[in-house]
Each structure stands twice: as C-alpha cells, then as structure tokens.
Design a protein around this motif. Sequence first.
Motif, PDB file in Angstrom:
ATOM      1  N   UNK A 192       8.940   6.746  -2.460  1.00 34.17           N
ATOM      2  CA  UNK A 192       8.914   5.455  -3.141  1.00 34.17           C
ATOM      3  C   UNK A 192      10.185   4.662  -2.846  1.00 34.17           C
ATOM      4  N   UNK A 193      11.322   5.350  -2.883  1.00 34.95           N
ATOM      5  CA  UNK A 193      12.574   4.666  -2.553  1.00 34.95           C
ATOM      6  C   UNK A 193      12.543   4.155  -1.115  1.00 34.95           C
ATOM      7  N   UNK A 194      11.979   4.952  -0.213  1.00 34.72           N
ATOM      8  CA  UNK A 194      11.860   4.517   1.171  1.00 34.72           C
ATOM      9  C   UNK A 194      10.958   3.307   1.310  1.00 34.72           C
ATOM     10  N   UNK A 195       9.860   3.297   0.543  1.00 37.14           N
ATOM     11  CA  UNK A 195       8.944   2.170   0.591  1.00 37.14           C
ATOM     12  C   UNK A 195       9.626   0.892   0.115  1.00 37.14           C
ATOM     13  N   UNK A 196      10.408   1.011  -0.945  1.00 32.74           N
ATOM     14  CA  UNK A 196      11.088  -0.160  -1.492  1.00 32.74           C
ATOM     15  C   UNK A 196      12.212  -0.640  -0.580  1.00 32.74           C
ATOM     16  N   UNK A 197      12.812   0.278   0.173  1.00 32.63           N
ATOM     17  CA  UNK A 197      13.951  -0.085   1.020  1.00 32.63           C
ATOM     18  C   UNK A 197      13.544  -0.461   2.432  1.00 32.63           C
ATOM     19  N   UNK A 198      12.303  -0.172   2.823  1.00 31.82           N
ATOM     20  CA  UNK A 198      11.913  -0.316   4.225  1.00 31.82           C
ATOM     21  C   UNK A 198      12.095  -1.741   4.743  1.00 31.82           C
ATOM     22  N   UNK A 199      11.711  -2.730   3.952  1.00 34.98           N
ATOM     23  CA  UNK A 199      11.841  -4.119   4.401  1.00 34.98           C
ATOM     24  C   UNK A 199      13.283  -4.510   4.638  1.00 34.98           C
ATOM     25  N   UNK A 235       0.832  -1.214   0.000  1.00 35.29           N
ATOM     26  CA  UNK A 235       0.000   0.000   0.000  1.00 35.29           C
ATOM     27  C   UNK A 235       0.859   1.253   0.000  1.00 35.29           C
ATOM     28  N   UNK A 236       1.969   1.223   0.728  1.00 36.33           N
ATOM     29  CA  UNK A 236       2.853   2.388   0.752  1.00 36.33           C
ATOM     30  C   UNK A 236       3.550   2.572  -0.587  1.00 36.33           C
ATOM     31  N   UNK A 237       3.868   1.465  -1.259  1.00 37.68           N
ATOM     32  CA  UNK A 237       4.458   1.570  -2.593  1.00 37.68           C
ATOM     33  C   UNK A 237       3.492   2.258  -3.558  1.00 37.68           C
ATOM     34  N   UNK A 238       2.237   1.860  -3.491  1.00 37.03           N
ATOM     35  CA  UNK A 238       1.217   2.487  -4.340  1.00 37.03           C
ATOM     36  C   UNK A 238       1.108   3.974  -4.039  1.00 37.03           C
ATOM     37  N   UNK A 239       1.062   4.302  -2.731  1.00 37.84           N
ATOM     38  CA  UNK A 239       0.938   5.707  -2.362  1.00 37.84           C
ATOM     39  C   UNK A 239       2.143   6.509  -2.845  1.00 37.84           C
ATOM     40  N   UNK A 284       7.880  -5.129   2.240  1.00 41.39           N
ATOM     41  CA  UNK A 284       8.042  -4.400   1.021  1.00 41.39           C
ATOM     42  C   UNK A 284       7.794  -2.980   1.476  1.00 41.39           C
ATOM     43  N   UNK A 285       7.618  -2.035   0.628  1.00 37.57           N
ATOM     44  CA  UNK A 285       7.390  -0.680   1.032  1.00 37.57           C
ATOM     45  C   UNK A 285       6.220  -0.548   1.943  1.00 37.57           C
ATOM     46  N   UNK A 286       6.178   0.383   2.879  1.00 37.86           N
ATOM     47  CA  UNK A 286       5.090   0.457   3.773  1.00 37.86           C
ATOM     48  C   UNK A 286       4.450   1.648   3.983  1.00 37.86           C
TER      49      UNK A 286
END
Length: 450
Positions: A276-283, A151-155, A448-450
């Motif tokens: 978006x980069x943060x979402x992808x890196x969060x996990x 959901x965070x990736x989408x946002x 995944x991103x959050x």
Amino acid sequence: MSVTFRTAANGPLGMRDFRLLLAGAAAAQFGAHVALVALPLVAVLELDASAFQIGLLTAAETAAFLVIGLPAGAWVDRLRKVPLMIRADVARAVAMASVPVAGVADVLTMAQLYAVALVTGVATVFFDVAHQSFLPHLLPRDQLVRGNGALETVRSSAQVTGPGLGGGLVQLLGAHLAVVADAVGYALSALCLWRIKQPEPRPEPVPGASLRADIGEGLRFVLGRPLLRAIAVATGLGNFFTALLMATQTVFLVRVLGLEPAAVGLVLSAAAVGGLAGALAAGALAARWGQARVIWLSPLATGPFALLWPLSEGVGGAALFALGSGVVFFGAVVYNVAQVSFRQVLCPPHLLGRMNATLRFLMWGTLPLGALAGGVLADGFGARAALLCCAAGFLVVPLPLLLSALRGMRDLPTGPEAVRPAAPDTDAADATAAGAEAGAGRRDRTTSPG
C-alpha cells in the motif's frame, strides 16, 4: 472501431463505470486475501498437509497461467470483456463456496482443495487478462497510470486488511468457514461489473484468423521488443521466488515460529502494508526519478530485505519476517505500477488481450514452478532453507533490467519508436528513441498507486 471515453475533471474516480470497476476489484481482492491465509490453514490445521502438499496447492492455484495463458489472450481479444469477467467471477465464487459446504459436511479433502485451486486459477487467468485489456477501453490513455494506481491502491488495501481478518476468522470460526469471505467477494465483484454501462462493441472477427496465428502475433509483439523482454524475464524471476515464498511461509510461521492463526494473518498483512505504501508513493517516485529508473531501481533497493525471512527466529522473529515482507513488497508494487502502465500505453488496442496474456504466460507461468520448488525444498531441507533460497533469488531479479537499455533511460518510450519492432541493435534503438522523446519535452507520467 472508435471508442468514446467518459472523462471527468477529477480523473478516473469521477467516472461512474470506473468506480464500479474499482468497487468490484475491492470486493474480489478483499475476499481473495482472506483466502490467502484461510486456504493454506485449512490444509495445515484441518487436513494436516505436508509442506510438499502446500506447495502443490499453491502450484494448482497458478498452473493455469502456464497451461492456458497463451490461448486465453487470443480468446479474450475475440470477446467482450465485461461479460467474460462476470462469468469468471461466478465460477470462482461457486468453487470457493464448495469448501465451507464440504467442511461443514465433514467430507473436505486435499483433492477437493486442489480442484478448487485449479478451477479458480483458470477463471482468474481469463478475468485478469480481460481486466487489464478492458481498462484502456474504459479510460483515455493519459488516465491509465492514475487508473492503474487506484486499482493497485485497492489491491494493497485489501492485502492490509484481508490476511489479518482471515487469520482472525480462522481462529474464531475455523479455517473452512473463513473461506466464505472469498466466495462473497467474487459474487460482489460480479454484481459491480454487471452494472457497468460503458458501451463495449463485440470485437469484429478477422477473416481467416486462427487461434495459432493470433497467439503468434501476440508472441511476436512481446518478443520483438527488448524492453518488454527484459520486463518479462525480471517479472518471471520475481514471481518464481514469490511463489516459493507463498508455498513455504505458512508452514514456517506455524511450525517453525509457532504462531497462532491470528498472528499469521497479522504477519502476512505486513507485506500488504508495504504494498500500500508503494502504491501511494509510486506516482511521486516516477515523477522524481523517472518511470524507467523506477522499474529497475525499486527491486534493486528492496530485494536485499528478503534476507530477513530466513533470519527470523525467537521472540522477535515474527517482527523481522514482517519487516522483510513490507519492504520487499513496497518495491514490488512500485515496479508493477510503472511496468503495467507502460505496457498498456505501448500496445495497440486490438492486441491488448494477446499482449497481456503473452506476458502473463511468460511472467506468471513461473508461479507453479516456484510453488513446487518451495514445497520440495521445505519438505527435503526445511522451511528455513527454502526461505534462504527464496531470499537469494530476490537478489537476482533486477539483473535482466540492469542489463537492458532501461539502465540508461530516465523515462520510457511511448511513441511510434516504442511500438515499432526491434531493429538488429535493439537496445541501442530503444535508448535512442527514449532520448529523442525526452529531448522533445515529453511530460512525465505520474501515478497514484499502481
């Protein structure tokens, strides 16, 4: 009440209903981020609004979190979530559609923009609380971090494309017509939610329950847990200064840096690229450093880049402003993935609405205050001075987290110790519980991103 989860080998994305929830979120977020650029530009370019009026408009969009945030949680816990979200989307679509209609008829005023902001704000309160409360009903708990990440990736993706497209649409069609994209996004979101088939029984009424008692139960759950208190204070501060930024950045970019609408959209998209980069890196970051560490480390490391906003000027000013936004919002998204997933795992299902609404009240109730402060500062001292105060504020955001038990943890407690109300020595109790779980070999939660 038992819940049957429809699981899939490849996680949440293998579930039809979650994909519909995700598609609805994508449509709504895309439209909302077009309006994030278009609505202030309607006020600035077409209605010649002052900096204070822009701050008041931003405050109107978020005032509902302060005014009805607490009772909204109690109401949400008494209702089925999907029908409530559909009604909220329809209300937001109708309100936003009134802007281009009035613009074409040449009767658009600031008063109507304030009214639209208030209506969409109220609907958003109910939608967001219901949305966060529905996700644990849709997904098993071990899938929540991945679900929040998707959901965070989408946002974040909508943030990347929405502002740039919004600026282009404003330049091509005019600001009021660009708002059509927001109305369409909310309508598509309602359609996706309507197609969700996951059984959702109506919550059973509790004999003798009252709205005041329900609100009190939510407050006691949040305020009785020191980790949630620290997260609430830090997020509230962050949202205050984010709202200050939102209230002043359009005025600064248009009237100080002299950017055209399309360029404004591109600059504002930089925050979304960082997000978006943060979402992808969060996990990966949570797995590498630990979920608890990520919560305080991300704002501590990225907050100082907010100083680039007031330093922006001249030919490279737009690039400097964009860089600051990208880094700050990278940290904000990493932080959000970790703390939202923790909250959802921590809370019993029957309290999710009240817990989310209580935290939204504490965290998001600062948004209208920050927006008003931004408008007053920009009107009285100039947009650059307002941004300087905003940047200084982002340096303070990590302090409540660093002063809590989080600083001594690697991972967050999620077992019975975390759910139990705080003991007199609350920070020590939380730290002991976390250490006990880590010693028992609790596996890391990744996202995944959050």
